[in-house]
Enzyme design. Structure first.
Site, PDB file in Angstrom:
ATOM      1  N   HIS A 219       8.220  -9.308   4.823  1.00 53.05           N
ATOM      2  CA  HIS A 219       9.806  -7.293   4.935  1.00 53.05           C
ATOM      3  C   HIS A 219       8.730  -6.954   6.349  1.00 53.05           C
ATOM      4  O   HIS A 219       8.180  -6.632   6.907  1.00 53.05           O
ATOM      5  CB  HIS A 219       8.677  -6.619   4.099  1.00 53.05           C
ATOM      6  CG  HIS A 219       9.195  -7.673   2.420  1.00 53.05           C
ATOM      7  ND1 HIS A 219       8.786  -6.725   1.274  1.00 53.05           N
ATOM      8  CD2 HIS A 219       9.501  -8.304   1.784  1.00 53.05           C
ATOM      9  CE1 HIS A 219       9.156  -6.909   0.165  1.00 53.05           C
ATOM     10  NE2 HIS A 219       9.903  -8.160   0.552  1.00 53.05           N
TER      11      HIS A 219
ATOM     12  N   TYR B  56       6.987   3.170  -2.290  1.00 51.60           N
ATOM     13  CA  TYR B  56       6.169   4.460  -3.098  1.00 51.60           C
ATOM     14  C   TYR B  56       6.986   5.154  -3.758  1.00 51.60           C
ATOM     15  O   TYR B  56       7.183   5.840  -2.507  1.00 51.60           O
ATOM     16  CB  TYR B  56       5.010   4.134  -2.136  1.00 51.60           C
ATOM     17  CG  TYR B  56       4.220   2.368  -1.560  1.00 51.60           C
ATOM     18  CD1 TYR B  56       4.797   1.829  -0.768  1.00 51.60           C
ATOM     19  CD2 TYR B  56       3.472   2.854  -2.111  1.00 51.60           C
ATOM     20  CE1 TYR B  56       4.043   0.901  -0.572  1.00 51.60           C
ATOM     21  CE2 TYR B  56       2.567   2.129  -1.371  1.00 51.60           C
ATOM     22  CZ  TYR B  56       2.343   0.858  -0.993  1.00 51.60           C
ATOM     23  OH  TYR B  56       2.151  -0.262  -0.698  1.00 51.60           O
TER      24      TYR B  56
ATOM     25  N   PRO C 160      -6.174   0.887  -4.135  1.00 51.67           N
ATOM     26  CA  PRO C 160      -4.477   0.064  -3.331  1.00 51.67           C
ATOM     27  C   PRO C 160      -3.019   0.156  -2.614  1.00 51.67           C
ATOM     28  O   PRO C 160      -2.865  -0.568  -2.888  1.00 51.67           O
ATOM     29  CB  PRO C 160      -4.351  -0.805  -4.702  1.00 51.67           C
ATOM     30  CG  PRO C 160      -4.673  -0.204  -5.789  1.00 51.67           C
ATOM     31  CD  PRO C 160      -6.366   0.583  -5.337  1.00 51.67           C
TER      32      PRO C 160
ATOM     33  N   LYS D 190      -4.885  -2.902   1.456  1.00 48.17           N
ATOM     34  CA  LYS D 190      -5.808  -3.066   2.096  1.00 48.17           C
ATOM     35  C   LYS D 190      -6.678  -3.930   1.756  1.00 48.17           C
ATOM     36  O   LYS D 190      -7.438  -4.868   2.801  1.00 48.17           O
ATOM     37  CB  LYS D 190      -6.958  -1.696   2.526  1.00 48.17           C
ATOM     38  CG  LYS D 190      -5.721  -0.909   4.080  1.00 48.17           C
ATOM     39  CD  LYS D 190      -4.991  -1.828   4.918  1.00 48.17           C
ATOM     40  CE  LYS D 190      -3.691  -1.714   6.152  1.00 48.17           C
ATOM     41  NZ  LYS D 190      -3.219  -2.711   6.114  1.00 48.17           N
TER      42      LYS D 190
ATOM     43  N   TYR E 113      -0.467   0.457   8.025  1.00 44.63           N
ATOM     44  CA  TYR E 113       0.184  -0.719   7.181  1.00 44.63           C
ATOM     45  C   TYR E 113       0.112  -1.864   7.348  1.00 44.63           C
ATOM     46  O   TYR E 113      -0.546  -3.017   6.690  1.00 44.63           O
ATOM     47  CB  TYR E 113       1.591  -0.153   6.550  1.00 44.63           C
ATOM     48  CG  TYR E 113       2.052  -0.636   4.730  1.00 44.63           C
ATOM     49  CD1 TYR E 113       2.294  -2.105   4.651  1.00 44.63           C
ATOM     50  CD2 TYR E 113       1.463   0.072   3.982  1.00 44.63           C
ATOM     51  CE1 TYR E 113       2.267  -2.394   3.442  1.00 44.63           C
ATOM     52  CE2 TYR E 113       1.848  -0.311   2.496  1.00 44.63           C
ATOM     53  CZ  TYR E 113       1.969  -1.319   2.290  1.00 44.63           C
ATOM     54  OH  TYR E 113       1.900  -2.162   0.814  1.00 44.63           O
TER      55      TYR E 113
HETATM   56  P1  FAS Z   1     -13.395 -10.691  -5.142  1.00 48.25           P
HETATM   57  O1  FAS Z   1     -14.074 -10.067  -6.193  1.00 48.25           O
HETATM   58  O2  FAS Z   1     -12.096 -10.945  -5.486  1.00 48.25           O
HETATM   59  O3  FAS Z   1     -15.004 -11.977  -5.443  1.00 48.25           O
HETATM   60  C1  FAS Z   1     -15.742 -11.855  -5.772  1.00 48.25           C
HETATM   61  C2  FAS Z   1     -16.788 -12.763  -6.865  1.00 48.25           C
HETATM   62  O4  FAS Z   1     -17.594 -12.854  -6.395  1.00 48.25           O
HETATM   63  C3  FAS Z   1     -15.567 -13.331  -7.635  1.00 48.25           C
HETATM   64  O5  FAS Z   1     -14.817 -14.283  -7.699  1.00 48.25           O
HETATM   65  C4  FAS Z   1     -16.600 -12.940  -8.747  1.00 48.25           C
HETATM   66  O6  FAS Z   1     -17.133 -13.976 -10.142  1.00 48.25           O
HETATM   67  C5  FAS Z   1     -18.041 -13.281  -8.033  1.00 48.25           C
HETATM   68  N1  FAS Z   1     -19.560 -13.148  -8.595  1.00 48.25           N
HETATM   69  C6  FAS Z   1     -20.087 -11.786  -9.099  1.00 48.25           C
HETATM   70  N2  FAS Z   1     -20.464 -11.860  -9.127  1.00 48.25           N
HETATM   71  C7  FAS Z   1     -21.057 -13.434  -8.775  1.00 48.25           C
HETATM   72  C8  FAS Z   1     -22.896 -14.097  -9.092  1.00 48.25           C
HETATM   73  N3  FAS Z   1     -23.631 -13.313  -9.068  1.00 48.25           N
HETATM   74  N4  FAS Z   1     -22.909 -14.758  -8.561  1.00 48.25           N
HETATM   75  C9  FAS Z   1     -22.247 -15.790  -8.313  1.00 48.25           C
HETATM   76  N5  FAS Z   1     -20.762 -15.602  -7.655  1.00 48.25           N
HETATM   77  C10 FAS Z   1     -20.210 -14.011  -8.269  1.00 48.25           C
HETATM   78  N6  FAS Z   1      -6.558  -5.503  -3.530  1.00 48.25           N
HETATM   79  C11 FAS Z   1      -4.829  -4.960  -2.815  1.00 48.25           C
HETATM   80  O7  FAS Z   1      -5.300  -4.723  -1.297  1.00 48.25           O
HETATM   81  N7  FAS Z   1      -4.091  -4.764  -3.726  1.00 48.25           N
HETATM   82  C12 FAS Z   1      -3.954  -4.876  -4.554  1.00 48.25           C
HETATM   83  O8  FAS Z   1      -2.936  -4.469  -5.567  1.00 48.25           O
HETATM   84  C13 FAS Z   1      -5.202  -5.282  -5.624  1.00 48.25           C
HETATM   85  N8  FAS Z   1      -5.425  -5.297  -6.916  1.00 48.25           N
HETATM   86  C14 FAS Z   1      -6.803  -5.160  -7.993  1.00 48.25           C
HETATM   87  C15 FAS Z   1      -6.811  -5.131  -8.695  1.00 48.25           C
HETATM   88  C16 FAS Z   1      -8.399  -5.614  -9.103  1.00 48.25           C
HETATM   89  C17 FAS Z   1      -7.967  -5.666 -11.055  1.00 48.25           C
HETATM   90  C18 FAS Z   1      -9.192  -5.861  -8.283  1.00 48.25           C
HETATM   91  C19 FAS Z   1     -10.675  -5.811  -9.006  1.00 48.25           C
HETATM   92  C20 FAS Z   1      -9.263  -5.922  -7.102  1.00 48.25           C
HETATM   93  C21 FAS Z   1      -7.929  -5.021  -6.484  1.00 48.25           C
HETATM   94  N9  FAS Z   1      -8.054  -5.632  -5.083  1.00 48.25           N
HETATM   95  C22 FAS Z   1      -6.603  -5.318  -4.902  1.00 48.25           C
HETATM   96  C23 FAS Z   1      -8.908  -5.670  -4.254  1.00 48.25           C
HETATM   97  C24 FAS Z   1      -8.717  -6.964  -4.441  1.00 48.25           C
HETATM   98  O9  FAS Z   1      -8.150  -7.548  -4.164  1.00 48.25           O
HETATM   99  C25 FAS Z   1     -10.395  -7.335  -3.522  1.00 48.25           C
HETATM  100  O10 FAS Z   1      -9.816  -6.803  -2.083  1.00 48.25           O
HETATM  101  C26 FAS Z   1     -10.027  -9.096  -3.184  1.00 48.25           C
HETATM  102  O11 FAS Z   1     -10.625  -9.141  -3.746  1.00 48.25           O
HETATM  103  C27 FAS Z   1     -11.515  -8.941  -2.126  1.00 48.25           C
HETATM  104  O12 FAS Z   1     -11.949 -10.599  -2.183  1.00 48.25           O
HETATM  105  P2  FAS Z   1     -13.456 -10.788  -2.677  1.00 48.25           P
HETATM  106  O13 FAS Z   1     -14.153  -9.298  -1.231  1.00 48.25           O
HETATM  107  O14 FAS Z   1     -13.537 -11.973  -2.231  1.00 48.25           O
HETATM  108  O15 FAS Z   1     -13.948 -10.001  -4.189  1.00 48.25           O
HETATM  109  C1  PHB Z   2       0.505  -5.174  -5.013  1.00 52.71           C
HETATM  110  O1  PHB Z   2       1.774  -5.923  -4.879  1.00 52.71           O
HETATM  111  O2  PHB Z   2       0.185  -5.761  -6.230  1.00 52.71           O
HETATM  112  C2  PHB Z   2       0.666  -4.544  -4.931  1.00 52.71           C
HETATM  113  C3  PHB Z   2       1.417  -4.029  -2.986  1.00 52.71           C
HETATM  114  C4  PHB Z   2       1.456  -2.736  -2.667  1.00 52.71           C
HETATM  115  C5  PHB Z   2      -0.161  -2.174  -3.028  1.00 52.71           C
HETATM  116  C6  PHB Z   2      -1.030  -2.300  -4.287  1.00 52.71           C
HETATM  117  C7  PHB Z   2      -0.438  -3.410  -4.492  1.00 52.71           C
HETATM  118  O3  PHB Z   2      -0.675  -0.398  -2.620  1.00 52.71           O
END
Ligand code: FAS
Ligand code: PHB
Length: 395
Positions: free
Chosen positions: A76, A205, A298, A302, A388
């Site tokens: 994009h 947005y 989100p 980032k 961004y």
């Molecule tokens: P993660 O949370 O992805 O990974 C951590 C891992 O550690 C998990 O698999 C967990 O099961 C494991 N863990 C936890 N406790 C443990 C233990 N005691 N023992 C062993 N393993 C354990 N970011 C965006 O940029 N855009 C979005 O739209 C967006 N939507 C999101 C929606 C949700 C519901 C959530 C929770 C986050 C969202 N995020 C979004 C942020 C997300 O993308 C995170 O920034 C990203 O997953 C970060 O990656 P990790 O740091 O690897 O953490």
């Molecule tokens: C998504 O596609 O999940 C998304 C895109 C942009 C954002 C947050 C989430 O700022």
């Protein structure tokens, strides 16, 4: 404590941070063991981020993880900012020469799992009772109960806390040695997935008096939407009809001939919005990366990208520490990583407070003025585009 497992880096968490770290360490001959509390299928399938910034794509390409991204990712040039009767494109390529890619976190996760599995990476899924020990010594250990119910002990040179916002690692840093910053926002995001072709070529947005809305996508046939909802909202509170009506209103259905196409909704999730930073991102031989150290709302896309940026800094630091006993990069890791963490924390806060409707009419005027300036001024638009599309790693 006798250890039945021995490695150089024990990584807690098999999300993007943990799995990418194991991949980058292996590329430089450093062994690791990954511990994950969930199943492989669960980790691969949970719906999360959707946007990869330029630096993330560059890194994935450079470490052999860019092939499917090239084939299936959608590049994009920018995004649209919208408010009632106005929609303006911000072109990141024209302004900064950098792009973003639509390639879901689920896809990044699958690519990482495939690569690490093919490389014979030792990953223990479905572990429980993970505890960290001796993190202030040069031989820390992690104990856990494995999927077969056996208590295990892994002794390592380093523990990498990549266990996200609910893992144990961040709490292992003594309170006297750490500081936490947190801001909880007075609204949540209602995430919606639908089997429908996107009604836009790039993300929209939208600021609206009823609340923020975002039109994103996952592919040519799957769209991803978000609606600002009050905290405490539950998915069951919103029927599909109510969801599509709110999206149509907030995204400007019928404005200048633009129409929102609707279809069956396949997933609904309510996400709380908060900013969180824990400093430092290192204590002794425990290093934190990704959501274990910081959370961003989100709105700035980032979260995933920041986790990748942390790991891009942490991997070479651990290679030097483990291979050469050279701790210079390890000693500077937290300060260097936190510069980007605070930059992305600010940008995510800035996007969130500009676009989400509150109850204060004065704030509403400030938001609309900010949107008019960002879309009309090259300086304003470039500021958004730089952040961004992602500043170079190490900025
Ligand atoms: P993660 O949370 O992805 O990974 C951590 C891992 O550690 C998990 O698999 C967990 O099961 C494991 N863990 C936890 N406790 C443990 C233990 N005691 N023992 C062993 N393993 C354990 N970011 C965006 O940029 N855009 C979005 O739209 C967006 N939507 C999101 C929606 C949700 C519901 C959530 C929770 C986050 C969202 N995020 C979004 C942020 C997300 O993308 C995170 O920034 C990203 O997953 C970060 O990656 P990790 O740091 O690897 O953490
Ligand atoms: C998504 O596609 O999940 C998304 C895109 C942009 C954002 C947050 C989430 O700022």
């Amino acid at each position: 404590m006798t250890a039945d497992l021995r490695t150089q880096v024990v990584i807690i968490g098999a999300g993007p941070a943990g799995m990418l770290l194991s991949h980058l360490l292996a590329a430089d001959g450093v062994e690791s063991i990954v511990l994950e509390t969930r199943s492989q299928d669960y980790v691969a399938s949970r719906i999360r981020a959707g946007i990869l910034e330029q630096s993330t794509v560059d890194l994935l390409r450079s470490c052999g993880l860019g092939e499917r991204l090239e084939r299936e990712g959608d590049r994009h040039r920018g995004i649209y900012l919208q408010w009632p009767h106005e929609r303006h494109h911000i072109d990141f390529v024209d302004l900064t020469g950098r792009s973003v890619w639509v390639y879901g976190q689920t896809e990044v996760q699958k690519d990482l799992i495939d690569a690490r599995t093919a490389a014979g990476q030792q990953i223990h899924y479905e572990v429980a009772e993970t505890n960290l020990h001796d993190i202030e010594s040069v031989h820390p250990a992690v104990t856990f109960t494995d999927v077969d119910g056996r208590r295990r002990t892994v002794r390592a040179d380093v523990v990498a806390g990549c266990d996200g916002s609910f893992g144990p690692s961040r709490d292992q840093v003594p309170q006297h040695a750490s500081h936490r910053w947190e801001r909880v926002y007075p609204y949540s995001w209602f995430g919606i997935l639908a089997d429908v072709a996107p009604s836009t070529d790039e993300l929209i947005y939208a600021w609206h008096g009823d609340g923020f809305a975002l039109h994103s996508m996952r592919s040519a046939t799957v769209s991803r939407f978000y609606l600002q909802v009050p905290n405490g909202t539950e998915s069951k509170d919103w029927s599909d009809e109510r969801i599509w009506e709110a999206l149509a209103t907030r995204l400007g259905h019928g404005q200048d001939g633009w129409e929102l196409t609707t279809a069956p909704i396949t997933d609904k999730t309510v996400l709380p919005m908060r900013s969180f930073v824990q400093t430092p991102m290192r204590h002794g031989r425990l290093f934190l990366a990704g959501d274990a150290a910081h959370i961003v709302p989100p709105t700035g896309a980032k979260g995933l990208n920041l986790a990748v940026a942390d790991v891009a800094l942490l991997a070479p630091a651990l290679v030097d520490l483990v291979h050469k006993d050279d701790d210079r990069l390890a000693d500077s890791y937290s300060d260097t990583a936190l510069r980007r963490v605070w930059r992305c924390t600010h940008f995510s806060w800035w996007m969130t407070t500009m676009l989400h409707h509150g109850q204060d009419p004065f704030d509403e005027q400030l938001q609309l003025s900010q949107l008019r300036w960002v879309t009309a001024s090259k300086a304003g638009a470039t500021g958004l585009a730089e952040n961004y599309a992602g500043l170079p790693i190490g900025f």
